[in-house]
Motif scaffolding. Sequence first.
Motif, PDB file in Angstrom:
ATOM      1  N   GLY A   1      77.058  60.093 -25.149  1.00 50.87           N
ATOM      2  CA  GLY A   1      78.402  59.556 -25.310  1.00 50.87           C
ATOM      3  C   GLY A   1      78.561  58.100 -24.944  1.00 50.87           C
ATOM      4  O   GLY A   1      79.674  57.628 -24.678  1.00 50.87           O
ATOM      5  N   THR A   2      77.482  57.337 -24.953  1.00 49.00           N
ATOM      6  CA  THR A   2      77.558  55.912 -24.673  1.00 49.00           C
ATOM      7  C   THR A   2      78.359  55.203 -25.763  1.00 49.00           C
ATOM      8  O   THR A   2      78.170  55.487 -26.950  1.00 49.00           O
ATOM      9  CB  THR A   2      76.137  55.304 -24.615  1.00 49.00           C
ATOM     10  OG1 THR A   2      75.383  55.991 -23.608  1.00 49.00           O
ATOM     11  CG2 THR A   2      76.177  53.818 -24.291  1.00 49.00           C
ATOM     12  N   PRO A   3      79.271  54.300 -25.402  1.00 50.95           N
ATOM     13  CA  PRO A   3      80.041  53.564 -26.417  1.00 50.95           C
ATOM     14  C   PRO A   3      79.131  52.906 -27.449  1.00 50.95           C
ATOM     15  O   PRO A   3      78.085  52.334 -27.095  1.00 50.95           O
ATOM     16  CB  PRO A   3      80.792  52.521 -25.587  1.00 50.95           C
ATOM     17  CG  PRO A   3      80.928  53.137 -24.236  1.00 50.95           C
ATOM     18  CD  PRO A   3      79.665  53.926 -24.028  1.00 50.95           C
ATOM     19  N   ALA A   4      79.529  52.978 -28.707  1.00 54.26           N
ATOM     20  CA  ALA A   4      78.690  52.516 -29.812  1.00 54.26           C
ATOM     21  C   ALA A   4      78.248  51.062 -29.655  1.00 54.26           C
ATOM     22  O   ALA A   4      77.113  50.712 -29.987  1.00 54.26           O
ATOM     23  CB  ALA A   4      79.429  52.704 -31.131  1.00 54.26           C
ATOM     24  N   HIS A   5      79.137  50.192 -29.132  1.00 50.68           N
ATOM     25  CA  HIS A   5      78.799  48.782 -29.046  1.00 50.68           C
ATOM     26  C   HIS A   5      77.737  48.489 -27.978  1.00 50.68           C
ATOM     27  O   HIS A   5      77.153  47.405 -27.952  1.00 50.68           O
ATOM     28  CB  HIS A   5      80.058  47.950 -28.757  1.00 50.68           C
ATOM     29  CG  HIS A   5      80.655  48.207 -27.401  1.00 50.68           C
ATOM     30  ND1 HIS A   5      81.530  49.250 -27.164  1.00 50.68           N
ATOM     31  CD2 HIS A   5      80.498  47.571 -26.208  1.00 50.68           C
ATOM     32  CE1 HIS A   5      81.893  49.240 -25.892  1.00 50.68           C
ATOM     33  NE2 HIS A   5      81.285  48.233 -25.291  1.00 50.68           N
ATOM     34  N   GLU A   6      77.433  49.486 -27.113  1.00 50.86           N
ATOM     35  CA  GLU A   6      76.415  49.299 -26.077  1.00 50.86           C
ATOM     36  C   GLU A   6      75.046  49.843 -26.478  1.00 50.86           C
ATOM     37  O   GLU A   6      74.024  49.449 -25.905  1.00 50.86           O
ATOM     38  CB  GLU A   6      76.841  50.011 -24.784  1.00 50.86           C
ATOM     39  CG  GLU A   6      78.067  49.441 -24.105  1.00 50.86           C
ATOM     40  CD  GLU A   6      78.372  50.206 -22.818  1.00 50.86           C
ATOM     41  OE1 GLU A   6      77.448  50.868 -22.300  1.00 50.86           O
ATOM     42  OE2 GLU A   6      79.525  50.140 -22.354  1.00 50.86           O
ATOM     43  N   VAL A   7      75.048  50.739 -27.444  1.00 53.46           N
ATOM     44  CA  VAL A   7      73.848  51.515 -27.735  1.00 53.46           C
ATOM     45  C   VAL A   7      72.653  50.646 -28.125  1.00 53.46           C
ATOM     46  O   VAL A   7      71.570  50.743 -27.538  1.00 53.46           O
ATOM     47  CB  VAL A   7      74.136  52.557 -28.834  1.00 53.46           C
ATOM     48  CG1 VAL A   7      72.828  53.197 -29.320  1.00 53.46           C
ATOM     49  CG2 VAL A   7      75.063  53.633 -28.310  1.00 53.46           C
ATOM     50  N   GLU A   8      72.823  49.787 -29.128  1.00 48.76           N
ATOM     51  CA  GLU A   8      71.678  48.999 -29.613  1.00 48.76           C
ATOM     52  C   GLU A   8      71.141  48.068 -28.536  1.00 48.76           C
ATOM     53  O   GLU A   8      69.928  47.952 -28.363  1.00 48.76           O
ATOM     54  CB  GLU A   8      72.070  48.200 -30.857  1.00 48.76           C
ATOM     55  CG  GLU A   8      70.885  47.442 -31.459  1.00 48.76           C
ATOM     56  CD  GLU A   8      71.207  46.806 -32.799  1.00 48.76           C
ATOM     57  OE1 GLU A   8      70.404  45.972 -33.258  1.00 48.76           O
ATOM     58  OE2 GLU A   8      72.260  47.140 -33.395  1.00 48.76           O
ATOM     59  N   HIS A   9      72.037  47.414 -27.800  1.00 52.02           N
ATOM     60  CA  HIS A   9      71.596  46.492 -26.748  1.00 52.02           C
ATOM     61  C   HIS A   9      70.777  47.222 -25.686  1.00 52.02           C
ATOM     62  O   HIS A   9      69.697  46.756 -25.292  1.00 52.02           O
ATOM     63  CB  HIS A   9      72.802  45.819 -26.095  1.00 52.02           C
ATOM     64  CG  HIS A   9      72.466  45.053 -24.854  1.00 52.02           C
ATOM     65  ND1 HIS A   9      71.774  43.851 -24.880  1.00 52.02           N
ATOM     66  CD2 HIS A   9      72.705  45.337 -23.537  1.00 52.02           C
ATOM     67  CE1 HIS A   9      71.601  43.424 -23.631  1.00 52.02           C
ATOM     68  NE2 HIS A   9      72.160  44.300 -22.809  1.00 52.02           N
ATOM     69  N   ARG A  10      71.261  48.371 -25.244  1.00 55.08           N
ATOM     70  CA  ARG A  10      70.557  49.101 -24.200  1.00 55.08           C
ATOM     71  C   ARG A  10      69.239  49.679 -24.706  1.00 55.08           C
ATOM     72  O   ARG A  10      68.242  49.721 -23.973  1.00 55.08           O
ATOM     73  CB  ARG A  10      71.456  50.212 -23.637  1.00 55.08           C
ATOM     74  CG  ARG A  10      72.562  49.666 -22.747  1.00 55.08           C
ATOM     75  CD  ARG A  10      73.453  50.748 -22.203  1.00 55.08           C
ATOM     76  NE  ARG A  10      72.732  51.761 -21.438  1.00 55.08           N
ATOM     77  CZ  ARG A  10      73.309  52.803 -20.869  1.00 55.08           C
ATOM     78  NH1 ARG A  10      74.623  52.964 -20.969  1.00 55.08           N
ATOM     79  NH2 ARG A  10      72.597  53.685 -20.193  1.00 55.08           N
ATOM     80  N   ALA A  11      69.211  50.110 -25.961  1.00 54.28           N
ATOM     81  CA  ALA A  11      67.973  50.631 -26.533  1.00 54.28           C
ATOM     82  C   ALA A  11      66.912  49.533 -26.623  1.00 54.28           C
ATOM     83  O   ALA A  11      65.738  49.758 -26.301  1.00 54.28           O
ATOM     84  CB  ALA A  11      68.242  51.235 -27.911  1.00 54.28           C
TER      85      ALA A  11
END
Length: 255
Positions: free
Chosen positions: A115-125
């Motif tokens: 459930g991580t906010p979509a705008h954080e997903v790519e950066h954290r990955a």
Amino acid sequence: MEPILSVKNLQKTYGGKGSRTNALRGLDLRVFPGEFVGIMGPSGSGKTTFLNCISTIDSPTSGSIQVDGQELTKLRGKTLSRFRRERLGFIFQDCNLLDTLTGLENIALALTISGTPAHEVEHRAKEAAQLLGVEDVLNKFPYQMSGGQQQRVAAARAMVTKPALILADEPTGALDSKSTRMLLEQLEELNRQEGATILVVTHDAFTASWCQRILFLRDGELYRELHRKGMDRKSFFREILTVMSDLGGDDSDVL
């Protein structure tokens, strides 16, 4: 300091009357935040049963398992699934990457599910990929990666949600010597830089020599602890071999 993992009087019995197998016999141990700990033991020592109980794949017959202050033996259903998803990270021998997803998508999937906010997903990955040294395979599918790259992508997936505890089950078992060293270097760096708490079950003394502490099991009980402390890795490796020789072998576990 409170332990991340606390196991008390853990017992696991298989079978019924006349054919009972006591895989774990009142096991007690603790793992503290930021530790890199190895679990070793000969065939039948109970190390795989122990990992299965910690990872909630199996349930103990009796005893207590606390991870990050939560009693796992009391969790059920969706609550257990959520805890497993958010507070535990897993690295398996066979990677378990999804063939239809790229490296980036495989890592990001763990965030999406939690459930991580979509705008954080790519950066954290991408941040996790950088820590594990696999930025160059983010747009590749698993079949386009080497075995070592696949395993490091799996490690990035395991840590991207910042779990309380990362569990690694024979993570180098399917890798050649070069890939093994690269993965272990990255895990050691992950432990040192990020303070990740890592518990690795292995029969391989070379893999174990990268840990800070080794817990040896025999017949379902804690047999001995070995601390690396100020030892260099080669000296620690020799110490591990000595204990394994006393234990009577280093085969993979059957339980």
